[in-house]
Design a protein around this motif. Structure first.
Motif, mmCIF file in Angstrom:
data_model
loop_
_atom_site.group_PDB
_atom_site.id
_atom_site.type_symbol
_atom_site.label_atom_id
_atom_site.label_comp_id
_atom_site.label_asym_id
_atom_site.label_seq_id
_atom_site.Cartn_x
_atom_site.Cartn_y
_atom_site.Cartn_z
ATOM 1 N N LEU A 1 0.834 -1.215 0.000
ATOM 2 C CA LEU A 1 0.000 0.000 0.000
ATOM 3 C C LEU A 1 0.866 1.261 0.000
ATOM 4 C CD1 LEU A 1 -2.842 -1.084 2.437
ATOM 5 C CD2 LEU A 1 -3.064 -0.607 -0.016
ATOM 6 N N LYS A 2 1.999 1.207 0.700
ATOM 7 C CA LYS A 2 2.903 2.357 0.681
ATOM 8 C C LYS A 2 3.463 2.558 -0.716
ATOM 9 C CE LYS A 2 6.991 4.397 2.842
ATOM 10 N NZ LYS A 2 7.484 4.902 1.559
ATOM 11 N N GLN A 3 3.803 1.453 -1.381
ATOM 12 C CA GLN A 3 4.312 1.535 -2.754
ATOM 13 C C GLN A 3 3.259 2.152 -3.669
ATOM 14 O OE1 GLN A 3 4.595 -2.151 -4.956
ATOM 15 N NE2 GLN A 3 6.521 -1.537 -5.891
ATOM 16 N N LEU A 4 1.999 1.726 -3.526
ATOM 17 C CA LEU A 4 0.911 2.272 -4.340
ATOM 18 C C LEU A 4 0.698 3.750 -4.025
ATOM 19 C CD1 LEU A 4 -1.495 1.908 -6.291
ATOM 20 C CD2 LEU A 4 -2.865 1.197 -4.318
ATOM 21 N N ASN A 5 0.720 4.096 -2.732
ATOM 22 C CA ASN A 5 0.508 5.495 -2.315
ATOM 23 C C ASN A 5 1.585 6.408 -2.901
ATOM 24 O OD1 ASN A 5 -1.069 7.305 -0.389
ATOM 25 N ND2 ASN A 5 1.027 7.689 0.253
ATOM 26 N N ASP A 6 2.845 5.948 -2.841
ATOM 27 C CA ASP A 6 3.953 6.738 -3.401
ATOM 28 C C ASP A 6 3.807 6.873 -4.914
ATOM 29 O OD1 ASP A 6 4.962 6.926 -0.865
ATOM 30 O OD2 ASP A 6 6.509 5.406 -1.124
ATOM 31 N N TYR A 7 3.396 5.798 -5.556
ATOM 32 C CA TYR A 7 3.258 5.806 -7.017
ATOM 33 C C TYR A 7 2.202 6.818 -7.462
ATOM 34 C CZ TYR A 7 2.390 3.981 -11.730
ATOM 35 O OH TYR A 7 2.222 3.856 -13.092
ATOM 36 N N LYS B 1 12.768 16.362 -5.763
ATOM 37 C CA LYS B 1 11.566 16.134 -4.954
ATOM 38 C C LYS B 1 10.711 17.387 -4.863
ATOM 39 C CE LYS B 1 11.708 13.973 -1.084
ATOM 40 N NZ LYS B 1 12.124 13.589 0.288
ATOM 41 N N SER B 2 11.361 18.552 -4.740
ATOM 42 C CA SER B 2 10.615 19.805 -4.579
ATOM 43 C C SER B 2 9.871 20.196 -5.837
ATOM 44 C CB SER B 2 11.565 20.934 -4.173
ATOM 45 O OG SER B 2 12.445 21.271 -5.235
ATOM 46 N N HIS B 3 10.309 19.683 -6.996
ATOM 47 C CA HIS B 3 9.658 20.024 -8.259
ATOM 48 C C HIS B 3 8.567 19.042 -8.659
ATOM 49 C CE1 HIS B 3 13.026 22.818 -8.679
ATOM 50 N NE2 HIS B 3 12.316 23.411 -9.607
ATOM 51 N N LYS B 4 8.322 18.045 -7.811
ATOM 52 C CA LYS B 4 7.228 17.127 -8.117
ATOM 53 C C LYS B 4 5.912 17.889 -8.064
ATOM 54 C CE LYS B 4 8.967 12.575 -6.757
ATOM 55 N NZ LYS B 4 8.749 11.416 -5.881
ATOM 56 N N PRO B 5 5.039 17.685 -9.042
ATOM 57 C CA PRO B 5 3.765 18.411 -9.033
ATOM 58 C C PRO B 5 2.923 18.051 -7.816
ATOM 59 C CG PRO B 5 3.739 16.649 -10.677
ATOM 60 C CD PRO B 5 5.147 16.769 -10.185
ATOM 61 N N THR C 1 1.387 9.627 -6.048
ATOM 62 C CA THR C 1 1.629 10.990 -5.556
ATOM 63 C C THR C 1 1.313 12.028 -6.625
ATOM 64 O OG1 THR C 1 3.331 10.247 -4.027
ATOM 65 C CG2 THR C 1 3.381 12.562 -4.668
ATOM 66 N N ASP C 2 1.713 11.770 -7.875
ATOM 67 C CA ASP C 2 1.493 12.743 -8.948
ATOM 68 C C ASP C 2 0.672 12.152 -10.089
ATOM 69 O OD1 ASP C 2 3.354 10.934 -9.796
ATOM 70 O OD2 ASP C 2 4.812 12.394 -10.514
ATOM 71 N N ASN D 1 -3.060 9.176 -0.922
ATOM 72 C CA ASN D 1 -3.127 9.124 -2.387
ATOM 73 C C ASN D 1 -3.830 7.852 -2.853
ATOM 74 O OD1 ASN D 1 -1.606 11.526 -2.539
ATOM 75 N ND2 ASN D 1 0.290 10.372 -2.334
ATOM 76 N N ALA D 2 -3.507 6.730 -2.206
ATOM 77 C CA ALA D 2 -4.135 5.455 -2.565
ATOM 78 C C ALA D 2 -5.629 5.474 -2.236
ATOM 79 C CB ALA D 2 -3.439 4.299 -1.844
ATOM 80 N N ALA D 3 -5.982 6.076 -1.094
ATOM 81 C CA ALA D 3 -7.396 6.147 -0.702
ATOM 82 C C ALA D 3 -8.185 7.017 -1.667
ATOM 83 C CB ALA D 3 -7.510 6.694 0.719
ATOM 84 N N ARG D 4 -7.588 8.161 -2.083
ATOM 85 C CA ARG D 4 -8.251 9.040 -3.061
ATOM 86 C C ARG D 4 -8.507 8.295 -4.369
ATOM 87 N NH1 ARG D 4 -5.579 10.722 -7.065
ATOM 88 N NH2 ARG D 4 -3.561 10.630 -6.029
ATOM 89 N N TRP D 5 -7.472 7.602 -4.849
ATOM 90 C CA TRP D 5 -7.610 6.865 -6.115
ATOM 91 C C TRP D 5 -8.657 5.752 -5.979
ATOM 92 C CZ3 TRP D 5 -6.488 1.627 -6.405
ATOM 93 C CH2 TRP D 5 -6.537 1.055 -7.670
ATOM 94 N N TYR D 6 -8.651 5.023 -4.862
ATOM 95 C CA TYR D 6 -9.593 3.901 -4.682
ATOM 96 C C TYR D 6 -11.041 4.400 -4.706
ATOM 97 C CZ TYR D 6 -11.416 -0.530 -2.922
ATOM 98 O OH TYR D 6 -12.099 -1.720 -2.798
ATOM 99 N N LYS D 7 -11.301 5.523 -4.008
ATOM 100 C CA LYS D 7 -12.667 6.065 -3.994
ATOM 101 C C LYS D 7 -13.112 6.469 -5.396
ATOM 102 C CE LYS D 7 -12.894 7.829 0.741
ATOM 103 N NZ LYS D 7 -13.035 9.045 1.579
#
Length: 213
Positions: free
Chosen positions: A12-18, A118-122, A20-21, A52-58
């Motif tokens: 789930l952490k891997q999915l959440n990180d993926y 990292k700071s330039h990630k959308p 992010t943007d 991020n994973a929860a937002r995508w799942y919903k």
């Protein structure tokens, strides 16, 4: 690299990180890639630990996943590429105990470059899931034409979802539809005004439910 066990904390952490943007697993619209990963997750992730994973799942839960376009692949075919992980893993943020000025300088430069990337990630796009009631004039209003007219309204940041007819009495049904909007792009007030401009079909509209993704 790809996803493996998405019911574990590590998965789930891997999915959440993926996510992010990203709004979807592949591309800019829901597809069978989302359907495969959605089924592998199985239940809504903890929104506090994996926002991020929860937002995508919903969001994917608002679709008929079996009807999403594309061809389903193995779960491991989706997710971060091995090279992306390796790029971050190559950065040694700790180094050895030996003091080498040149090595320290190089390490500092690489850390600075990494932090800059990292700071330039959308920033994650803020979205809302909305359930909208669209009320016709009477029982003679052609509801199929009403639905066609409603879905015909297109806006940048607006995605129509599943819909249904809900009886309200005396043979009259209201048209209820789910939609996802990007908060910075779509004004719900403006959307309702445009819907109520469909005067041949629509008497009024109401927001029945709303939640942040």
């Amino acid at each position: 690299m790809g996803f493996t066990n998405l019911t574990s904390d590590a998965g789930l952490k891997q999915l959440n990180d993926y996510l992010t943007d990203k709004s979807f697993i592949e591309g800019h619209a829901a597809s069978q890639a989302d359907a495969v990963v959605f089924k592998a997750v199985g239940a809504s992730p903890d929104a506090e630990k994996y926002p991020n994973a929860a937002r995508w799942y919903k969001q994917i839960a608002t679709y008929d996943v079996a009807a999403l376009p594309g061809t389903a692949k193995e779960l491991s075919a989706y997710g971060p590429a091995e090279g992306a992980a390796a790029e971050e893993d190559d950065i040694d943020l700790f180094g050895s105990d030996e003091e080498d000025p040149e090595a320290e300088r190089i390490k500092a430069e690489r850390v600075a470059e990494y932090e800059k990337k990292k700071s330039h990630k959308p920033k994650a796009v803020q979205k809302s899931l909305v359930t909208l009631d669209v009320k016709p004039w009477d029982d003679e209003t052609p509801m199929d034409e009403l639905e066609k007219a409603v879905r015909g309204i297109q806006m940048d940041g607006l995605l129509w979802g599943v819909s249904r007819l809900v009886p309200v009495g005396f043979g009259v049904n209201k048209f209820q539809i789910n939609l996802v909007v990007e908060d910075d792009k779509v004004s719900l007030e403006a959307l309702q005004e445009e819907l109520e401009g469909l005067e041949d079909y629509v008497q009024s509209t109401d927001i029945a439910a709303m939640s942040k993704l």
